[in-house]
Enzyme design. Structure first.
Site, PDB file in Angstrom:
ATOM      1  N   ASP A 172      40.569  38.566  21.901  1.00  0.00           N
ATOM      2  CA  ASP A 172      40.207  39.797  21.209  1.00  0.00           C
ATOM      3  C   ASP A 172      39.814  40.855  22.233  1.00  0.00           C
ATOM      4  O   ASP A 172      39.038  40.580  23.156  1.00  0.00           O
ATOM      5  CB  ASP A 172      39.048  39.532  20.240  1.00  0.00           C
ATOM      6  CG  ASP A 172      38.905  40.647  19.211  1.00  0.00           C
ATOM      7  OD1 ASP A 172      39.883  41.389  18.985  1.00  0.00           O
ATOM      8  OD2 ASP A 172      37.812  40.761  18.629  1.00  0.00           O
ATOM      9  N   HIS A 205      34.720  53.102  19.264  1.00  0.00           N
ATOM     10  CA  HIS A 205      33.961  51.892  18.907  1.00  0.00           C
ATOM     11  C   HIS A 205      33.073  51.450  20.071  1.00  0.00           C
ATOM     12  O   HIS A 205      31.884  51.173  19.888  1.00  0.00           O
ATOM     13  CB  HIS A 205      34.928  50.767  18.520  1.00  0.00           C
ATOM     14  CG  HIS A 205      34.253  49.451  18.282  1.00  0.00           C
ATOM     15  ND1 HIS A 205      33.461  49.219  17.166  1.00  0.00           N
ATOM     16  CD2 HIS A 205      34.234  48.302  18.999  1.00  0.00           C
ATOM     17  CE1 HIS A 205      32.996  47.975  17.215  1.00  0.00           C
ATOM     18  NE2 HIS A 205      33.437  47.404  18.319  1.00  0.00           N
ATOM     19  N   GLU A 261      35.317  43.634  11.275  1.00  0.00           N
ATOM     20  CA  GLU A 261      35.919  44.529  12.263  1.00  0.00           C
ATOM     21  C   GLU A 261      37.380  44.699  11.879  1.00  0.00           C
ATOM     22  O   GLU A 261      38.135  43.729  11.839  1.00  0.00           O
ATOM     23  CB  GLU A 261      35.776  43.971  13.685  1.00  0.00           C
ATOM     24  CG  GLU A 261      34.315  43.936  14.140  1.00  0.00           C
ATOM     25  CD  GLU A 261      34.126  43.689  15.628  1.00  0.00           C
ATOM     26  OE1 GLU A 261      35.040  43.125  16.266  1.00  0.00           O
ATOM     27  OE2 GLU A 261      33.045  44.055  16.150  1.00  0.00           O
ATOM     28  N   GLU A 303      41.007  45.501  12.579  1.00  0.00           N
ATOM     29  CA  GLU A 303      41.811  45.483  13.799  1.00  0.00           C
ATOM     30  C   GLU A 303      43.277  45.242  13.459  1.00  0.00           C
ATOM     31  O   GLU A 303      43.612  44.821  12.354  1.00  0.00           O
ATOM     32  CB  GLU A 303      41.350  44.336  14.731  1.00  0.00           C
ATOM     33  CG  GLU A 303      39.860  44.353  15.044  1.00  0.00           C
ATOM     34  CD  GLU A 303      39.470  43.379  16.157  1.00  0.00           C
ATOM     35  OE1 GLU A 303      40.366  42.913  16.883  1.00  0.00           O
ATOM     36  OE2 GLU A 303      38.267  43.103  16.276  1.00  0.00           O
ATOM     37  N   ASP A 342      38.042  40.670  12.147  1.00  0.00           N
ATOM     38  CA  ASP A 342      37.215  39.868  13.047  1.00  0.00           C
ATOM     39  C   ASP A 342      35.792  39.834  12.469  1.00  0.00           C
ATOM     40  O   ASP A 342      34.935  40.629  12.848  1.00  0.00           O
ATOM     41  CB  ASP A 342      37.249  40.509  14.437  1.00  0.00           C
ATOM     42  CG  ASP A 342      36.322  39.830  15.423  1.00  0.00           C
ATOM     43  OD1 ASP A 342      35.974  38.662  15.203  1.00  0.00           O
ATOM     44  OD2 ASP A 342      35.949  40.492  16.418  1.00  0.00           O
ATOM     45  N   ARG A 357      26.271  39.931  13.404  1.00  0.00           N
ATOM     46  CA  ARG A 357      25.680  40.806  14.428  1.00  0.00           C
ATOM     47  C   ARG A 357      24.360  40.277  14.975  1.00  0.00           C
ATOM     48  O   ARG A 357      24.037  40.497  16.153  1.00  0.00           O
ATOM     49  CB  ARG A 357      25.454  42.212  13.854  1.00  0.00           C
ATOM     50  CG  ARG A 357      26.703  42.904  13.377  1.00  0.00           C
ATOM     51  CD  ARG A 357      27.724  43.075  14.478  1.00  0.00           C
ATOM     52  NE  ARG A 357      28.902  43.790  13.981  1.00  0.00           N
ATOM     53  CZ  ARG A 357      30.035  43.895  14.678  1.00  0.00           C
ATOM     54  NH1 ARG A 357      30.150  43.325  15.876  1.00  0.00           N
ATOM     55  NH2 ARG A 357      31.047  44.550  14.181  1.00  0.00           N
ATOM     56  N   GLN A 405      25.293  37.555  17.369  1.00  0.00           N
ATOM     57  CA  GLN A 405      25.991  38.169  18.506  1.00  0.00           C
ATOM     58  C   GLN A 405      25.028  38.866  19.466  1.00  0.00           C
ATOM     59  O   GLN A 405      25.132  38.702  20.693  1.00  0.00           O
ATOM     60  CB  GLN A 405      27.007  39.184  17.970  1.00  0.00           C
ATOM     61  CG  GLN A 405      27.849  39.871  19.048  1.00  0.00           C
ATOM     62  CD  GLN A 405      28.731  40.976  18.462  1.00  0.00           C
ATOM     63  OE1 GLN A 405      28.811  41.168  17.252  1.00  0.00           O
ATOM     64  NE2 GLN A 405      29.397  41.707  19.339  1.00  0.00           N
ATOM     65  N   LYS A 441      31.236  35.219  16.468  1.00  0.00           N
ATOM     66  CA  LYS A 441      32.594  35.618  16.109  1.00  0.00           C
ATOM     67  C   LYS A 441      33.468  34.438  15.706  1.00  0.00           C
ATOM     68  O   LYS A 441      34.464  34.618  15.011  1.00  0.00           O
ATOM     69  CB  LYS A 441      33.264  36.271  17.334  1.00  0.00           C
ATOM     70  CG  LYS A 441      32.563  37.498  17.864  1.00  0.00           C
ATOM     71  CD  LYS A 441      32.985  38.706  17.093  1.00  0.00           C
ATOM     72  CE  LYS A 441      32.582  39.982  17.823  1.00  0.00           C
ATOM     73  NZ  LYS A 441      33.101  41.151  17.094  1.00  0.00           N
ATOM     74  N   THR A 456      38.303  34.268  11.603  1.00  0.00           N
ATOM     75  CA  THR A 456      39.053  35.508  11.829  1.00  0.00           C
ATOM     76  C   THR A 456      40.194  35.491  10.825  1.00  0.00           C
ATOM     77  O   THR A 456      40.986  34.549  10.806  1.00  0.00           O
ATOM     78  CB  THR A 456      39.641  35.552  13.257  1.00  0.00           C
ATOM     79  OG1 THR A 456      38.573  35.372  14.202  1.00  0.00           O
ATOM     80  CG2 THR A 456      40.342  36.866  13.532  1.00  0.00           C
ATOM     81  N   GLU A 506      28.778  50.243  12.640  1.00  0.00           N
ATOM     82  CA  GLU A 506      28.934  51.663  12.975  1.00  0.00           C
ATOM     83  C   GLU A 506      28.749  52.552  11.745  1.00  0.00           C
ATOM     84  O   GLU A 506      28.128  53.610  11.821  1.00  0.00           O
ATOM     85  CB  GLU A 506      30.328  51.917  13.562  1.00  0.00           C
ATOM     86  CG  GLU A 506      30.570  51.273  14.903  1.00  0.00           C
ATOM     87  CD  GLU A 506      32.040  51.305  15.264  1.00  0.00           C
ATOM     88  OE1 GLU A 506      32.785  50.385  14.845  1.00  0.00           O
ATOM     89  OE2 GLU A 506      32.461  52.262  15.938  1.00  0.00           O
TER      90      GLU A 506
HETATM   91 CA    CA Z   1      36.635  42.347  17.530  1.00  0.00          CA
END
Ligand code: CA
Length: 401
Positions: free
Chosen positions: A118, A125, A191, A193, A225, A229, A232, A245, A249, A350
């Site tokens: 990834d 971002h 996320e 992506e 993804d 948090r 993480q 993570k 996925t 975000e």
């Molecule tokens: Ca990611």
């Protein structure tokens, strides 16, 4: 005049004949998984079209890997033949017997994922995360504009759209907490992506140059993804994401072939400072793809892929520049796609600024991070050949406790 299929394709469909994405499905009732191509609201069984041939055997399997391993000339041959089948009335009898309604088949994970990487290729971002996690320092770390930053993830937990997502447990520790605690993640995030699927491998010790991207990459999927948090932020220093993570996925069931994205190809943003020579592209592989993120049916973000700083060809060249080889089935994510505007951010951390500014859904509910029962769906569209729009289907997942 755009080319049309004799198979009915509803107005606004993701899957006109200019797209022809590949998937793996099981027909209604019974049967083995096999490779198909989506057209309108139907899927064409390619294993039946090539029945009795070595190619047909490679298409009568539970993943795209054996077909992808055949390489780009074979991908082009099959695409051209399928386009002919779906546009020439004379082929109708052969094709009609092998069409199934997509809503009546079971769609599977399309690729047996080899290695999963990834990246972190959106400047917006990376800047947003830098501001949140390191408020007193430069938002971008010194390497960010010199190389596409990435990490190796967990291939075995890549799942197909529709797979339920269990809220992960782990340890976390807030800055003010005296000691870490163990529990269910309270900051489960998404996320948005794109994922790039490697079809043709490479030899150990031989880097793949930026210009050889289309010789190796077969196609593109939507990728979510999922990220815890709280896990993480406690674990990621010094070696990067790990358990925050690796629990899941999700990817879309349809792989849009690179050949369908020629009209979506665009320049990347200006790269300053100039990257090292192995990362310089004469014809950049930026992609004009618009994503849409829905939370329980409400659109919460519209991330534009076109603004991504690093192209997927640069990511691939960087992955192999040390001599690391590629394998059929390798998958790499672009990193969260976030644009310059607040409603273009591809993650809840975000969109809510790490929970400070909750978002309000149409039913009046508010969210900082995901609640049990929440469903997140990511879709996307891009310009295709003949001036039509093509889509990617969807990647969707529901959180349960
Ligand atoms: Ca990611």
């Amino acid at each position: 005049m755009s080319e049309q299929s004799w198979v009915p394709v509803p107005e606004g469909s993701d899957f006109p004949v200019q797209n022809l994405p590949y998937g793996v499905f099981t027909p209604p009732g019974s049967g083995q998984p096999r490779v198909g191509v989506a057209i309108g609201e139907q899927v064409l069984d390619l294993s039946a079209i090539w029945a009795g041939t070595p190619l047909g055997a490679d298409l009568a399997t539970g993943s795209l890997n054996r077909f992808m391993r055949r390489g780009p000339r074979e991908w082009a041959y099959v695409r051209e033949r399928v386009t002919g089948l779906l546009t020439d009335q004379a082929e109708r009898r052969l094709v009609e017997a092998n069409l199934y309604r997509i809503d009546q088949v079971t769609l599977h994970l399309p690729v047996e994922v080899a290695d999963y990487v990834d990246f972190y290729a959106s400047e917006h971002h990376a800047t947003n995360l830098g501001r949140m996690f390191r408020p007193d320092a430069e938002a971008l770390l010194p390497n960010w504009k010199h190389l596409p930053v990435g990490y190796h993830g967990r291939a075995g937990t890549v799942v197909v759209s529709g797979t339920g997502i269990r809220r992960p447990s782990g340890q976390f520790k807030g800055p003010q907490d005296p000691a870490p605690v163990f529990g269910r993640s309270a900051k489960l995030d998404i996320e948005a992506e794109l994922g790039f699927v490697v079809g043709a491998g490479s030899a150990l010790g031989e880097p793949v140059g930026v210009a050889d991207f289309a010789e190796h990459v077969f196609g593109v999927v939507l990728l979510n993804d999922w990220s815890a948090r709280d896990v993480q932020s406690w674990e990621y220093v010094p070696l990067g994401p790990f358990l925050g993570k690796s629990f899941a996925t999700s990817i879309s069931p349809w792989v849009v072939p690179l050949a369908a994205l020629e009209a979506a190809r665009t320049a990347t943003p200006e790269q300053q400072p100039q990257p090292l020579p192995y990362l310089v592209e004469k014809e950049p592989w930026g992609l004009d793809i618009d994503l849409r993120v829905e939370l329980n049916g409400a659109v919460v973000s519209r991330p534009p892929y076109a603004g991504m700083y690093w192209s997927p060809a640069q990511m691939l060249a960087h992955t192999t520049v040390n001599g690391a080889s590629l394998r059929t089935g390798d998958l790499y994510g672009s990193g969260t796609i976030s644009g310059a505007e607040p409603d273009q951010r591809g993650s809840l951390i975000e969109l809510t600024w790490n929970g400070r500014d909750p978002i309000t859904l149409p039913d009046g509910d508010t969210r900082t991070f995901l609640a049990d029962g929440d469903t997140v769906t990511i879709t996307a569209s891009a310009p295709g050949a003949d001036g039509v729009r093509i889509g990617f289907g969807a990647v969707s997942g529901t959180v349960h406790g």
